[in-house]
Design a protein around this motif. Structure first.
Motif, PDB file in Angstrom:
ATOM      1  N   PRO A  20      24.948  12.912  34.155  1.00  0.00           N
ATOM      2  CA  PRO A  20      26.409  12.745  34.144  1.00  0.00           C
ATOM      3  C   PRO A  20      26.816  11.571  35.022  1.00  0.00           C
ATOM      4  N   LEU A  24      32.461  11.448  37.395  1.00  0.00           N
ATOM      5  CA  LEU A  24      32.990  12.631  36.726  1.00  0.00           C
ATOM      6  C   LEU A  24      32.594  13.922  37.428  1.00  0.00           C
ATOM      7  N   LEU A 223      30.947  20.767  26.414  1.00  0.00           N
ATOM      8  CA  LEU A 223      31.308  19.356  26.308  1.00  0.00           C
ATOM      9  C   LEU A 223      31.541  18.998  24.844  1.00  0.00           C
ATOM     10  N   LYS A 270      25.577  19.687  33.950  1.00  0.00           N
ATOM     11  CA  LYS A 270      26.386  18.728  33.193  1.00  0.00           C
ATOM     12  C   LYS A 270      27.875  18.895  33.474  1.00  0.00           C
ATOM     13  N   LEU A 271      28.246  19.926  34.231  1.00  0.00           N
ATOM     14  CA  LEU A 271      29.657  20.228  34.482  1.00  0.00           C
ATOM     15  C   LEU A 271      30.060  19.931  35.916  1.00  0.00           C
ATOM     16  N   TYR A 323      39.089  21.711  34.639  1.00  0.00           N
ATOM     17  CA  TYR A 323      38.376  20.453  34.867  1.00  0.00           C
ATOM     18  C   TYR A 323      37.631  20.034  33.602  1.00  0.00           C
ATOM     19  N   ILE A 324      37.018  20.991  32.951  1.00  0.00           N
ATOM     20  CA  ILE A 324      36.323  20.685  31.704  1.00  0.00           C
ATOM     21  C   ILE A 324      37.301  20.146  30.675  1.00  0.00           C
ATOM     22  N   LEU A 328      36.503  16.341  31.823  1.00  0.00           N
ATOM     23  CA  LEU A 328      35.218  16.084  31.175  1.00  0.00           C
ATOM     24  C   LEU A 328      35.342  15.853  29.676  1.00  0.00           C
ATOM     25  N   GLN A 329      36.045  16.742  28.977  1.00  0.00           N
ATOM     26  CA  GLN A 329      36.145  16.574  27.524  1.00  0.00           C
ATOM     27  C   GLN A 329      36.820  15.244  27.141  1.00  0.00           C
ATOM     28  N   TYR A 332      34.289  12.239  28.053  1.00  0.00           N
ATOM     29  CA  TYR A 332      33.129  12.103  27.176  1.00  0.00           C
ATOM     30  C   TYR A 332      33.558  11.787  25.748  1.00  0.00           C
ATOM     31  N   TYR A 365      25.877  14.534  24.850  1.00  0.00           N
ATOM     32  CA  TYR A 365      25.706  13.275  25.566  1.00  0.00           C
ATOM     33  C   TYR A 365      25.206  12.122  24.703  1.00  0.00           C
ATOM     34  N   ALA A 420      26.807   9.127  28.383  1.00  0.00           N
ATOM     35  CA  ALA A 420      27.335   9.867  29.527  1.00  0.00           C
ATOM     36  C   ALA A 420      27.214   9.105  30.839  1.00  0.00           C
TER      37      ALA A 420
END
Length: 443
Positions: A20, A24, A223, A270-271, A323-324, A328-329, A332, A365, A420
């Motif tokens: 990652p 992020l 993700l 990954k989070l 947060y995701i 993150l979403q 990515y 990713y 990523a």
């Protein structure tokens, strides 16, 4: 031709690294969580001591709630179905240590192209030379190929009298399975394919028939984002398909025994960050408890005990879910669509093709591409590194060793491109550099 040494004049671009992007990772929020933990004696004391074998109990409960709200399984997820791990890789090693016998367990099957670093873990567990690849088809796994291989392996085992575990004595907390089947069903690494629901259900049926344990790395499930650039801001709120562990709960009335035939391997790597070294598995209560009894946990206590107390601060408040969805979403999705657009602009005219994917949802990713003949990925990777200061992963890296057939050229023209790690501004430039290499190689 690029002038010798030209790559030294360009900043490096890395489309190989599957990590990652550091920007992020929620370091400030982890700092606040760690401060709360270490200044609250009722949390800090158990966090700094040996934890229960199954892992930090509040985190198990909160993970169960979080997974339930995302996957919407047919039955609620109890904390007893959750075992805290040191991450997906450490968990895979422990799963093999507890639930396989290097003699009685006939073979390990890996859907290929496969996550290549998992192979070493299989070797360490005593399966060198008995790890076989199962090809993907349009729906994620060639079930006919797998069934044929399972049938042949079972006939061989019966003929040899391999009917009982040889090296692992009976223990009340473990079951020794005849086979291990390893897959990344959603946003597979490296192909990014999503295994269809039909294939997931038929795969569980095969696992029950041949007493195989399905081990799935479900590390990319969260993700996910729209497969269209126009819908990138409207990421799905729930999982696009049930996991194999969910299928095993509902198919034909549920598991055939108290152990079940599927285990979901999850991770915060990954989070939140791979350095947190914290993950979880979900399985039947019997299987989850059995994993907690692996010797390293019985001796050293639950893995990731202190990290678990810190991460746990992020779940009940809803921080992690937000947060995701909010960071993150979208991040990515932006990277994915930038890389895909660059491929279509600069590489598609040269004959490079992109692996087919879902029309509605994308994630993970990676993007998996195929070079035009007669190009070979290993040659392109070498030239990209030497001439353009560009790192890439050749498709041959993802072929399963110990294949039933001699090494093939089926992935020889493939490349895995990771979006990523690099900053968004570098992705288009990376593809431009790759296009120069491909164009020169075709001349």
């Amino acid at each position: 031709m690029t002038a010798p040494g030209n790559q030294q004049q360009q900043p490096p671009i890395d489309l190989l690294c599957g990590w990652p992007n550091p920007a992020l990772l929620p370091a400030p929020d982890l700092l606040r969580a760690a401060t709360t933990v270490l200044t609250t004696p009722s949390i800090a004391q158990p966090g700094l001591l040996y934890g229960p074998d199954e892992g930090y109990e509040p985190l198990r409960a909160h993970i169960a709630q979080w997974l339930g709200s995302f996957y919407l399984p047919c039955h609620p997820i109890s904390p007893q179905r959750i075992c805290i791990t040191g991450g997906a890789s450490q968990s895979l090693a422990c799963i093999l240590a507890v639930f396989t016998d290097p003699v009685y367990t006939r073979t390990v099957w890996m859907v290929e192209p496969a996550y290549y670093l998992a192979g070493r873990i299989m070797d360490d567990a005593g399966f060198a030379g008995r790890v076989y690849g199962v090809p993907e088809d349009d729906e994620g796994i060639d079930l006919a190929f797998l069934e044929s291989g399972l049938r042949a392996a079972e006939e061989k085992a019966q003929a040899e009298g391999n009917t009982e575990p040889r090296l692992k004595p009976p223990r009340p907390w473990r079951k020794i399975y005849k086979y291990i089947i390893y897959a990344v069903p959603t946003f597979a690494n490296p192909s990014t394919k999503i295994m269809s629901l039909d294939h997931r259900e038929r795969l569980v049926q095969l696992a029950r028939q041949y007493d195989a344990l399905l081990v799935t790395d479900d590390v990319y499930d969260f993700l996910q984002f729209s497969a269209t650039r126009e819908g990138a801001l409207a990421a799905p709120e729930h999982a696009c398909l049930p996991r194999l562990v969910d299928v095993d709960r509902y198919l034909n009335g549920g598991p055939v025994d108290e152990w079940g035939h599927a285990i979901s391997n999850g991770s915060f790597s990954k989070l939140i960050g791979p350095g947190a070294r914290t993950g979880w598995v979900e399985a039947s209560e019997k299987l989850a408890y059995g994993l907690s009894q692996v010797g390293s946990s019985r001796s050293g206590g639950a893995p990731s005990q202190l990290s678990s107390t810190i991460i746990d601060q992020l779940l009940p408040s809803g921080f992690l879910e937000n947060y995701i969805r909010q960071v993150l979403q979208p991040a990515y999705a932006e990277r994915y669509h930038l890389l895909l657009a660059a491929i279509q602009e600069y590489l598609a005219p040269l004959g490079v093709t992109v692996a087919s994917a879902s029309d509605t949802v994308a994630g993970g990713y990676f993007i998996w591409v195929t070079l035009p003949p007669p190009l070979l990925a290993v040659d392109i990777v070498l030239r990209a590194q030497n001439e353009e200061n560009l790192r890439l992963a050749p498709g041959t890296l993802f072929e399963v060793p110990g294949h039933l057939h001699p090494p093939s050229d089926k992935f020889a023209a493939c490349l895995r491109l990771c979006f990523a790690w690099e900053e968004p501004r570098h992705l288009t430039e990376g593809v431009r550099r790759l296009a120069r290499v491909v164009n020169q190689a075709l001349v």
